[in-house]
Design a protein around this motif. Structure first.
Motif, PDB file in Angstrom:
ATOM      1  N   ARG A  84      15.295  49.778  40.557  1.00 23.12           N
ATOM      2  CA  ARG A  84      16.161  50.953  40.473  1.00 23.12           C
ATOM      3  C   ARG A  84      16.077  51.532  39.087  1.00 23.12           C
ATOM      4  O   ARG A  84      16.041  50.821  38.094  1.00 23.12           O
ATOM      5  CB  ARG A  84      17.621  50.578  40.741  1.00 23.12           C
ATOM      6  CG  ARG A  84      17.858  50.230  42.165  1.00 23.12           C
ATOM      7  CD  ARG A  84      19.250  50.636  42.646  1.00 23.12           C
ATOM      8  NE  ARG A  84      19.261  50.610  44.086  1.00 23.12           N
ATOM      9  CZ  ARG A  84      18.994  51.664  44.848  1.00 23.12           C
ATOM     10  NH1 ARG A  84      18.734  52.832  44.292  1.00 23.12           N
ATOM     11  NH2 ARG A  84      19.015  51.569  46.145  1.00 23.12           N
ATOM     12  N   ASN A  85      16.059  52.829  39.056  1.00 22.45           N
ATOM     13  CA  ASN A  85      16.025  53.472  37.743  1.00 22.45           C
ATOM     14  C   ASN A  85      16.411  54.920  37.909  1.00 22.45           C
ATOM     15  O   ASN A  85      16.010  55.575  38.843  1.00 22.45           O
ATOM     16  CB  ASN A  85      14.595  53.388  37.188  1.00 22.45           C
ATOM     17  CG  ASN A  85      14.445  54.178  35.920  1.00 22.45           C
ATOM     18  OD1 ASN A  85      14.132  55.351  35.959  1.00 22.45           O
ATOM     19  ND2 ASN A  85      14.684  53.546  34.800  1.00 22.45           N
ATOM     20  N   GLU A 100       8.355  52.039  38.070  1.00 20.05           N
ATOM     21  CA  GLU A 100       9.765  52.140  38.473  1.00 20.05           C
ATOM     22  C   GLU A 100      10.015  53.499  39.093  1.00 20.05           C
ATOM     23  O   GLU A 100       9.297  54.444  38.742  1.00 20.05           O
ATOM     24  CB  GLU A 100      10.682  51.971  37.251  1.00 20.05           C
ATOM     25  CG  GLU A 100      10.436  53.060  36.214  1.00 20.05           C
ATOM     26  CD  GLU A 100      11.234  52.919  34.935  1.00 20.05           C
ATOM     27  OE1 GLU A 100      11.818  51.872  34.695  1.00 20.05           O
ATOM     28  OE2 GLU A 100      11.269  53.905  34.198  1.00 20.05           O
ATOM     29  N   PRO A 101      10.987  53.700  39.940  1.00 21.05           N
ATOM     30  CA  PRO A 101      11.623  52.681  40.765  1.00 21.05           C
ATOM     31  C   PRO A 101      10.800  52.470  42.025  1.00 21.05           C
ATOM     32  O   PRO A 101       9.919  53.276  42.332  1.00 21.05           O
ATOM     33  CB  PRO A 101      12.976  53.332  41.098  1.00 21.05           C
ATOM     34  CG  PRO A 101      12.694  54.801  41.099  1.00 21.05           C
ATOM     35  CD  PRO A 101      11.558  55.025  40.150  1.00 21.05           C
ATOM     36  N   GLY A 102      11.097  51.401  42.756  1.00 18.11           N
ATOM     37  CA  GLY A 102      10.352  51.116  43.983  1.00 18.11           C
ATOM     38  C   GLY A 102      10.587  49.687  44.410  1.00 18.11           C
ATOM     39  O   GLY A 102      11.482  49.016  43.896  1.00 18.11           O
ATOM     40  N   LEU A 103       9.776  49.213  45.334  1.00 15.52           N
ATOM     41  CA  LEU A 103       9.887  47.820  45.778  1.00 15.52           C
ATOM     42  C   LEU A 103       9.182  46.939  44.760  1.00 15.52           C
ATOM     43  O   LEU A 103       8.007  47.169  44.453  1.00 15.52           O
ATOM     44  CB  LEU A 103       9.211  47.650  47.143  1.00 15.52           C
ATOM     45  CG  LEU A 103       9.763  48.474  48.300  1.00 15.52           C
ATOM     46  CD1 LEU A 103       8.819  48.433  49.495  1.00 15.52           C
ATOM     47  CD2 LEU A 103      11.137  47.938  48.695  1.00 15.52           C
ATOM     48  N   HIS A 107       8.274  56.954  38.878  1.00 13.45           N
ATOM     49  CA  HIS A 107       7.868  57.577  40.145  1.00 13.45           C
ATOM     50  C   HIS A 107       8.538  58.946  40.369  1.00 13.45           C
ATOM     51  O   HIS A 107       7.925  59.879  40.875  1.00 13.45           O
ATOM     52  CB  HIS A 107       8.236  56.608  41.271  1.00 13.45           C
ATOM     53  CG  HIS A 107       7.851  57.052  42.628  1.00 13.45           C
ATOM     54  ND1 HIS A 107       6.581  56.922  43.128  1.00 13.45           N
ATOM     55  CD2 HIS A 107       8.585  57.633  43.618  1.00 13.45           C
ATOM     56  CE1 HIS A 107       6.550  57.399  44.358  1.00 13.45           C
ATOM     57  NE2 HIS A 107       7.750  57.840  44.686  1.00 13.45           N
ATOM     58  N   LEU A 108       9.815  59.047  39.970  1.00 13.70           N
ATOM     59  CA  LEU A 108      10.562  60.296  40.202  1.00 13.70           C
ATOM     60  C   LEU A 108      10.007  61.427  39.341  1.00 13.70           C
ATOM     61  O   LEU A 108       9.914  62.577  39.775  1.00 13.70           O
ATOM     62  CB  LEU A 108      12.054  60.092  39.914  1.00 13.70           C
ATOM     63  CG  LEU A 108      12.704  58.878  40.577  1.00 13.70           C
ATOM     64  CD1 LEU A 108      14.191  58.832  40.273  1.00 13.70           C
ATOM     65  CD2 LEU A 108      12.461  58.886  42.076  1.00 13.70           C
ATOM     66  N   LYS A 109       9.609  61.081  38.110  1.00 16.45           N
ATOM     67  CA  LYS A 109       9.005  62.097  37.237  1.00 16.45           C
ATOM     68  C   LYS A 109       7.647  62.505  37.801  1.00 16.45           C
ATOM     69  O   LYS A 109       7.233  63.661  37.685  1.00 16.45           O
ATOM     70  CB  LYS A 109       8.893  61.564  35.809  1.00 16.45           C
ATOM     71  CG  LYS A 109      10.271  61.361  35.178  1.00 16.45           C
ATOM     72  CD  LYS A 109      10.187  60.779  33.786  1.00 16.45           C
ATOM     73  CE  LYS A 109      11.608  60.471  33.288  1.00 16.45           C
ATOM     74  NZ  LYS A 109      11.614  59.758  32.008  1.00 16.45           N
ATOM     75  N   GLY A 110       6.966  61.537  38.427  1.00 13.24           N
ATOM     76  CA  GLY A 110       5.715  61.863  39.112  1.00 13.24           C
ATOM     77  C   GLY A 110       5.966  62.908  40.192  1.00 13.24           C
ATOM     78  O   GLY A 110       5.290  63.939  40.253  1.00 13.24           O
TER      79      GLY A 110
END
Ligand code: KG4
Ligand code: ZN
Length: 330
Positions: free
Chosen positions: A327-328, A77-80, A107-110
């Protein structure tokens, strides 16, 4: 070692990282940008099919490390949804066959940990996440404490570069061509209004700026090189001024953070990095950092790097609970 997989959008990537030393043992990324370019954006079904081709090929190259893998981390998460599923399905199969735990990674934390690839994490830090999907100002206190201070109300900064590029007929993604054209352009030729400049809101917005740019492009000759350069330079100046203005507003009331990390695909833009650094330093930030160029856009190494934090804190995701989300928030 930890094996990590990224497939949230149009990059297929796998990494292997040594858990203790954080050393990157293997990293490969296959971008699909060229295949999506003719459509002016990412086509989800095409992206999903290209992941099914690329991911197994990359995985094949990592076989010699399989005995040393202690966990499999994957963006969920998040993504397609259709592309996230490619990575998650591969991760589940690997977890079963290698008999190791699974770790679902945001993904954002990545992206936030992309500045710590092959390094120890230095926290707390203020983070500007500027990507194709997100535009956020985030206070990061520790590996599991993230506070979003401002988000975009509509388009993201990366998306606005992509849309301006598309309007000028420059293909996808638009960040690099716009940055390059802007270098030779007159940034004052078009006086686009700075978004939310009269609003006290701590938020970002790019749809209005995109529309102002569209109106100018419709009036001008979009095939003319100097016109393209001036549009790019003027747009980039105003898009950056918006971030700078909101960051200044934040820093005026809070000077808790000594470092600012600028992460995500747009952090590759040197003009934006320079302008944000200037204002941050003026308001007491000592150090402004961004990831190495190869880790600014989506990659498996950043998923592995944050995966290590989760591994060391024993945060695993049972196979049946690992689901994908489009979405997250953090
Ligand atoms: O982080 P990323 O690879 O993917 C997402 O998670 O969204 O970011 C991709 C975005 C695209 O919108 C691309 O145009 C933008 O980053 N980008 C840039 C530059 N390089 C990539 N934007 C502005 N200037 C650049 N040099
Ligand atoms: Zn990303």
């Amino acid at each position: 070692m930890i094996l990590s997989i990224e497939s949230s959008c149009d990059d297929s990537s796998i990494a292997i990282t040594e858990i203790g030393s954080k050393k990157l043992i293997f990293h490969k990324r296959v971008s699909q940008a060229l295949q999506h370019s003719q459509y002016g954006g990412v086509v989800p079904e095409l992206a999903s099919r290209l992941h099914t081709e690329a991911l197994p090929k990359i995985l094949e190259e990592t076989k010699r490390y399989f005995k040393e893998i202690k966990a499999v981390a994957v963006t969920n998460e998040p993504g397609l949804v259709v592309t996230l599923l490619e990575g998650v399905t591969m991760a589940k199969a690997l977890s079963i066959s290698l008999g190791v735990p699974l770790i679902g990674v945001n993904h954002l934390k990545g992206h936030i940990y992309s500045t710590f690839i092959e390094k120890e994490a230095k926290l707390p830090t203020l983070v500007l996440l500027l990507s194709g999907g997100h535009t956020q100002l985030i206070e990061v206190e520790s590996w599991n404490r993230f506070q979003v201070v401002a988000s975009t109300l509509d388009d993201s900064l990366g998306e606005s570069f992509d849309k301006v590029a598309k309007m000028l007929g420059l293909g996808y993604p638009g960040g690099v061509p716009i940055e390059n054209l802007a270098k030779e352009g007159d940034a004052m030729r078009f006086d686009f209004p700075v978004p939310l400049s009269q609003s006290p809101k701590m938020a970002f917005s790019y749809s209005g700026l995109k529309n102002s740019v569209r109106l100018e492009i419709e009036k001008g000759d979009k095939k003319n090189l100097q016109f393209q350069r001036d549009i790019s330079a003027s747009f980039q100046r105003v898009a950056t001024a918006h971030i700078v203005q909101k960051l200044k507003k934040y820093l005026k009331t809070s000077n808790r953070f000594r470092t600012l990390s600028i992460v995500g695909g747009v952090s590759a833009n040197r003009y934006i990095f320079k302008e944000i650094s200037k204002v941050a330093k003026k308001f007491g930030v000592e150090e402004v950092i961004s990831p190495k160029m190869e880790f600014t856009s989506d990659n498996g190494a950043m998923i592995g790097r944050y995966g290590i934090e989760l591994f060391q804190n024993k945060v695993f995701t049972p196979l049946e609970d690992l689901d994908v989300k489009s979405r997250n928030s953090l």
